[in-house]
Enzyme design. Structure first.
Site, PDB file in Angstrom:
ATOM      1  N   GLY A   1       0.300   3.974   1.732  1.00  0.00           N
ATOM      2  CA  GLY A   1       0.477   4.464   3.094  1.00  0.00           C
ATOM      3  C   GLY A   1       1.637   3.801   3.810  1.00  0.00           C
ATOM      4  O   GLY A   1       2.436   4.472   4.484  1.00  0.00           O
TER       5      GLY A   1
ATOM      6  N   CYS B   1      -3.112  -4.698  -8.303  1.00  0.00           N
ATOM      7  CA  CYS B   1      -2.846  -3.260  -8.267  1.00  0.00           C
ATOM      8  C   CYS B   1      -3.146  -2.635  -9.618  1.00  0.00           C
ATOM      9  O   CYS B   1      -3.334  -1.422  -9.722  1.00  0.00           O
ATOM     10  CB  CYS B   1      -1.419  -2.984  -7.823  1.00  0.00           C
ATOM     11  SG  CYS B   1      -0.199  -4.112  -8.478  1.00  0.00           S
TER      12      CYS B   1
ATOM     13  N   SER C   1       0.822  -1.207   0.000  1.00  0.00           N
ATOM     14  CA  SER C   1       0.000   0.000   0.000  1.00  0.00           C
ATOM     15  C   SER C   1       0.857   1.259   0.000  1.00  0.00           C
ATOM     16  O   SER C   1       1.989   1.269   0.497  1.00  0.00           O
ATOM     17  CB  SER C   1      -0.929   0.007   1.216  1.00  0.00           C
ATOM     18  OG  SER C   1      -0.207   0.331   2.389  1.00  0.00           O
TER      19      SER C   1
ATOM     20  N   GLU D   1       6.502  -0.409  -5.424  1.00  0.00           N
ATOM     21  CA  GLU D   1       5.319  -0.395  -6.287  1.00  0.00           C
ATOM     22  C   GLU D   1       4.135  -0.428  -5.354  1.00  0.00           C
ATOM     23  O   GLU D   1       3.997  -1.348  -4.546  1.00  0.00           O
ATOM     24  CB  GLU D   1       5.334  -1.575  -7.256  1.00  0.00           C
ATOM     25  CG  GLU D   1       4.287  -1.461  -8.364  1.00  0.00           C
ATOM     26  CD  GLU D   1       3.056  -2.291  -8.082  1.00  0.00           C
ATOM     27  OE1 GLU D   1       1.992  -1.675  -7.819  1.00  0.00           O
ATOM     28  OE2 GLU D   1       3.152  -3.512  -8.116  1.00  0.00           O
TER      29      GLU D   1
END
Length: 542
Positions: A268, A327, A266, A293
């Site tokens: 974050g 993703c 992620s 990534e």
């Protein structure tokens, strides 16, 4: 030491098997699935030559049958993470000094083990614990990882072959050293190939690695470690640890010997890692390489000239394969008014034909999402769309976690191009569609470019070459992988190097030489054959 300019086998992409009814590969994976389903595994920490079982365990279950335990994995304490660092550093000198062709041989052998004797088993493991259909497991756990291993070896030789210009009296050469320290590899649940590639790409270039797989992918990660060891990977080169993510990361990032982070996950979490490295920067022996990534809010935009069936198929595959847990999965779609009635009808027909259930039944196109947390997040977003005035759930929208974490493929139609599900990454089988006026093509391209913080993948469908060119130019920073008349998923190693920028990562392009270069530190060597003996230059003459 042997001397020679060695040529590795030419890398070729592994053919994808069909798994058609009555095929031998279907029978093999079905048998492997049944055997593994009916047995449990006990996954240790792999540190050097030790398999450490701490006794602090967590269950591994199947997302499509969350009461079925397929094994346990052991969690590390801080002392084990410190031991993994020390063990890796002890192994580093011998590994870094090993001739490159010997390192190549290990990973080429690992590729062939995956292609042959372990193919059914790695696919079955990915089906069981990550709830992938056989096709999604085959293109990931078998083919893509085989491709990574083969092509990375070829890329390594091309990197080593890249040398500077020399002259008759001066020989210039560049050697590509491994980084000074260890690499921390953090891998996600959704691709077994990524889990295998992140630690091995760094290791191939002579680095030692501490690898933390996602808790929901440990089942297949354990099998990868066994394959690497059978291929001849020396002890301590890749050390696999599991446990509290915060503690593991804190311990590794605090080490003076951190040389790099190879991350997929992620945005974050990646931002937090980057911030911690910045805070610790004065501690390190060298500046760590940070490769990541991260998230995506990937788009499809259709031009009025597009073929409706191509668009609807791009949505069906791009948004719903592997339950949208890629993703690169399509999650926001822009359709012109003139095309929408046909696309809507075709998409409805597609969704009605999709079967959902266990991946053991190979007629199922949809299985479960990875965890209860993921399920709850998706269910909340669907319920919110049902309640909001500027959104409508027009297809799907049902969910059930009584047996497995099943979310029905869901299509949200919004009148607000900045609606929450047009901007927020959900990571599930939910796609949001915004219908635009045909005449507002240029304005809609601007919306695509500015709506999301991410820039991973995207696709344009059009039969008008001027429109394709306009979209390609306008959206040049909106996607690191851009697709013309195809879904925005399915990048192939050696063909479409993968990655994105903005909030989607550092765009170091896994599946290309660019990524491997990040795990090297070049040293230039200049050798002068006739050395000057007088400091005076000609300009100093009388």
């Amino acid at each position: 030491m042997l001397k020679g300019f060695f040529h590795v086998p030419n890398a070729v992409n592994e053919p994808v098997k069909s798994y058609a009814p009555n095929s031998p590969e279907r029978a093999a994976v079905s048998a492997a699935y049944a055997e593994m389903w009916n047995n449990t595994v006990d996954v240790p920490l792999y540190i050097g030559n030790e398999e450490i079982r701490t006794g602090d365990t967590k269950n591994m279950t199947a997302p499509h049958d969350h009461q079925h335990v397929v094994g346990v994995y052991h969690q590390a304490e801080k002392k084990h993470i410190e031991a993994a660092i020390a063990t890796g550093l002890q192994a580093k000198e011998a590994w870094a000094n090993m001739a490159w062709e010997q390192r190549a041989g290990i990973f080429l052998k690992a590729a062939e083990l995956l292609a042959g004797p372990y193919r059914a088993k790695i696919n079955a493991a990915t089906m069981i614990a990550q709830s992938k259909t056989i096709y999604q497991a085959e293109i990931d756990a078998a083919c893509e990882l085989i491709d990574f291993l083969r092509f990375n070896v070829q890329y390594m030789t091309q990197i080593y072959n890249e040398q500077p210009k020399s002259t008759a009296d001066m020989w210039n050469r560049v050697e590509y050293r491994p980084l000074e320290g260890f690499v921390y590899a953090i891998t996600p649940f959704n691709f077994t190939a990524i889990a295998g590639n992140l630690p091995t790409s760094a290791a191939l270039m002579g680095n030692v690695v501490v690898w933390k797989p996602a808790a929901t992918q440990v089942y297949s990660a354990n099998l990868l470690m066994q394959i690497f060891k059978e291929a001849g990977l020396p002890n301590g080169v890749i050390n696999m640890v599991m446990g509290d993510s915060g503690m593991i990361t804190e311990t590794l990032l605090a080490s003076r010997d951190l040389a790099g982070v190879h991350f997929t996950g992620s945005t974050g979490v990646f931002n937090d890692i980057w911030a911690k490295i910045g805070t610790n920067i004065s501690k390190y022996k060298t500046y760590p390489r940070i490769v990541g990534e991260t998230g995506g809010k990937d788009f499809i935009i259709a031009h009025p000239s597009a073929h409706s069936k191509q668009v609807s198929t791009g949505i069906s595959r791009g948004a719903f394969e592997y339950q949208g847990q890629k993703c690169s999965a399509a999650s926001r779609v822009y359709i012109p008014q003139s095309l929408w009635p046909a696309v809507q009808a075709e998409l409805e027909a597609d969704l009605k034909s999709m079967k959902m259930g266990s991946p053991q039944d190979m007629s199922n196109f949809i299985t479960a999402v990875i965890s209860e947390g993921s399920f709850d997040k998706l269910a909340k977003a669907i319920d919110q769309a049902k309640a909001d005035s500027d959104a409508e759930v027009i297809m799907g929208g049902n969910y059930d976690k009584s047996k497995g974490y099943f979310i029905e493929p869901t299509v949200i139609l919004t009148t607000n191009p900045k609606y929450a599900t047009m901007e927020t990454e959900l990571f599930g089988p939910v796609v949001t569609i915004y219908v635009y006026e045909d005449a507002k093509w240029a304005e809609t391209l601007e919306l695509v470019d500015t709506t999301s913080e991410y820039a991973l993948t995207g696709a344009v469908f059009s039969q008008d070459r001027y429109a394709i060119e306009e979209a390609t130019v306008k959206l040049q920073n909106a996607a690191g992988n851009f697709y013309i008349n195809d879904k925005p998923t399915g990048a192939i190693v050696g063909m479409q190097p993968f990655g994105g920028a903005r909030g989607s990562g550092t765009n170091d392009k896994a599946g290309s030489m660019q990524n491997l270069l990040r795990w090297t530190s070049a040293r230039t060597i200049k050798e002068t054959f006739v050395t000057p003996v007088d400091y005076r230059y000609p300009f100093l003459g009388e």
